[in-house]
Motif scaffolding. Sequence first.
Motif, PDB file in Angstrom:
ATOM      1  N   LEU A 265       0.837  -1.204   0.000  1.00  4.62           N
ATOM      2  CA  LEU A 265       0.000   0.000   0.000  1.00  4.62           C
ATOM      3  C   LEU A 265       0.871   1.253   0.000  1.00  4.62           C
ATOM      4  O   LEU A 265       0.634   2.191  -0.760  1.00  4.62           O
ATOM      5  CB  LEU A 265      -0.915   0.018   1.230  1.00  4.62           C
ATOM      6  CG  LEU A 265      -2.049  -0.993   1.307  1.00  4.62           C
ATOM      7  CD1 LEU A 265      -2.883  -0.746   2.556  1.00  4.62           C
ATOM      8  CD2 LEU A 265      -2.927  -0.947   0.069  1.00  4.62           C
TER       9      LEU A 265
ATOM     10  N   ALA B  43       2.694   1.558  -3.344  1.00  2.05           N
ATOM     11  CA  ALA B  43       1.777   1.923  -4.420  1.00  2.05           C
ATOM     12  C   ALA B  43       1.524   3.420  -4.398  1.00  2.05           C
ATOM     13  O   ALA B  43       1.511   4.078  -5.446  1.00  2.05           O
ATOM     14  CB  ALA B  43       0.466   1.151  -4.274  1.00  2.05           C
ATOM     15  N   GLY B  44       1.332   3.980  -3.197  1.00  3.31           N
ATOM     16  CA  GLY B  44       1.145   5.425  -3.076  1.00  3.31           C
ATOM     17  C   GLY B  44       2.383   6.194  -3.491  1.00  3.31           C
ATOM     18  O   GLY B  44       2.296   7.207  -4.202  1.00  3.31           O
TER      19      GLY B  44
ATOM     20  N   VAL C 181      -6.817   4.613  -4.300  1.00  2.42           N
ATOM     21  CA  VAL C 181      -7.301   4.564  -2.919  1.00  2.42           C
ATOM     22  C   VAL C 181      -8.691   3.953  -2.829  1.00  2.42           C
ATOM     23  O   VAL C 181      -8.948   3.071  -1.998  1.00  2.42           O
ATOM     24  CB  VAL C 181      -7.287   5.978  -2.294  1.00  2.42           C
ATOM     25  CG1 VAL C 181      -8.012   5.983  -0.949  1.00  2.42           C
ATOM     26  CG2 VAL C 181      -5.854   6.464  -2.116  1.00  2.42           C
TER      27      VAL C 181
ATOM     28  N   VAL D 274      -6.119   1.880   4.442  1.00  4.60           N
ATOM     29  CA  VAL D 274      -5.692   2.232   3.087  1.00  4.60           C
ATOM     30  C   VAL D 274      -5.297   3.697   2.992  1.00  4.60           C
ATOM     31  O   VAL D 274      -4.245   4.033   2.430  1.00  4.60           O
ATOM     32  CB  VAL D 274      -6.806   1.914   2.068  1.00  4.60           C
ATOM     33  CG1 VAL D 274      -6.440   2.464   0.689  1.00  4.60           C
ATOM     34  CG2 VAL D 274      -7.041   0.411   1.996  1.00  4.60           C
TER      35      VAL D 274
ATOM     36  N   THR E  45      -1.436   4.398   2.124  1.00  2.63           N
ATOM     37  CA  THR E  45      -1.306   4.784   0.717  1.00  2.63           C
ATOM     38  C   THR E  45      -1.040   6.272   0.573  1.00  2.63           C
ATOM     39  O   THR E  45      -0.154   6.684  -0.193  1.00  2.63           O
ATOM     40  CB  THR E  45      -2.570   4.399  -0.074  1.00  2.63           C
ATOM     41  OG1 THR E  45      -2.856   3.014   0.138  1.00  2.63           O
ATOM     42  CG2 THR E  45      -2.359   4.635  -1.560  1.00  2.63           C
TER      43      THR E  45
ATOM     44  N   TYR F  34       2.028   8.394  -0.837  1.00  2.00           N
ATOM     45  CA  TYR F  34       1.774   9.329  -1.936  1.00  2.00           C
ATOM     46  C   TYR F  34       2.338  10.720  -1.644  1.00  2.00           C
ATOM     47  O   TYR F  34       3.058  11.293  -2.470  1.00  2.00           O
ATOM     48  CB  TYR F  34       0.270   9.420  -2.187  1.00  2.00           C
ATOM     49  CG  TYR F  34      -0.107  10.357  -3.316  1.00  2.00           C
ATOM     50  CD1 TYR F  34       0.012   9.955  -4.641  1.00  2.00           C
ATOM     51  CD2 TYR F  34      -0.568  11.636  -3.045  1.00  2.00           C
ATOM     52  CE1 TYR F  34      -0.322  10.812  -5.680  1.00  2.00           C
ATOM     53  CE2 TYR F  34      -0.907  12.502  -4.070  1.00  2.00           C
ATOM     54  CZ  TYR F  34      -0.789  12.091  -5.380  1.00  2.00           C
ATOM     55  OH  TYR F  34      -1.122  12.947  -6.404  1.00  2.00           O
TER      56      TYR F  34
END
Length: 213
Positions: free
Chosen positions: A48, A51-52, A68, A161, A165, A169
């Motif tokens: 997670l 990925a962000g 998200v 999440v 995430t 990000y």
Amino acid sequence: MESFWDHLHNITDAKSIISQGGFYLLLVVVFAETGLFFGFFLPGDYLLFMAGLLCATGAFDVSVYTLVSSLIAAGILGNYMGYWFGYRTGPLLFNKDDSIFFKKQYIVMAEKFYEKYGGMALILGRFFPIIRTFAPIFAGVVKVKFRKFTLYNIIGSIAWVVTLTLTGYFLGKRYPQLKDYLQYIILGLITVTTIPLVIAFFRKTLSKNETQV
């Protein structure tokens, strides 16, 4: 030492993980780790986060909104699957023989966590490996009211999440060079998420020794 870092790089190389299955692989990992008893070993937390991070740096070609919202949905559906599995199997899980993918101690661990935190275990448990997988299963075993379970399920998935995430990000937006230090970041995440489980293990061991004395 070099081989250790090579191995760590292989298991934390989000680019290669994402390139093999892309966006859908992430959804499958989140679903499996939060709903299937054999998914406890999957790297949900750091995937997670990565990925962000990779979304922010442009290495992952999907909008952060889609990322998200889809991961939240996967987490919710995964917990529903875990609840259904626990509801259907019930006490049989406690009589099931241990195997590579299942150990009764994981259900017991989730039970103790649930006894301590009540319904909040379904929210807090999202942030702990193993507990994240078995808390919804145990909720199904004890037949938590579905409406109550749904509320905690949704809140827990959103909190988990969004926290991991979006942390990845916004750090990626602010410090795009972080993508070159993923091994160190993930090692830190693994350490942080493992500490509570290690503490719980030693507490259990000490209490058992005191009881025997």
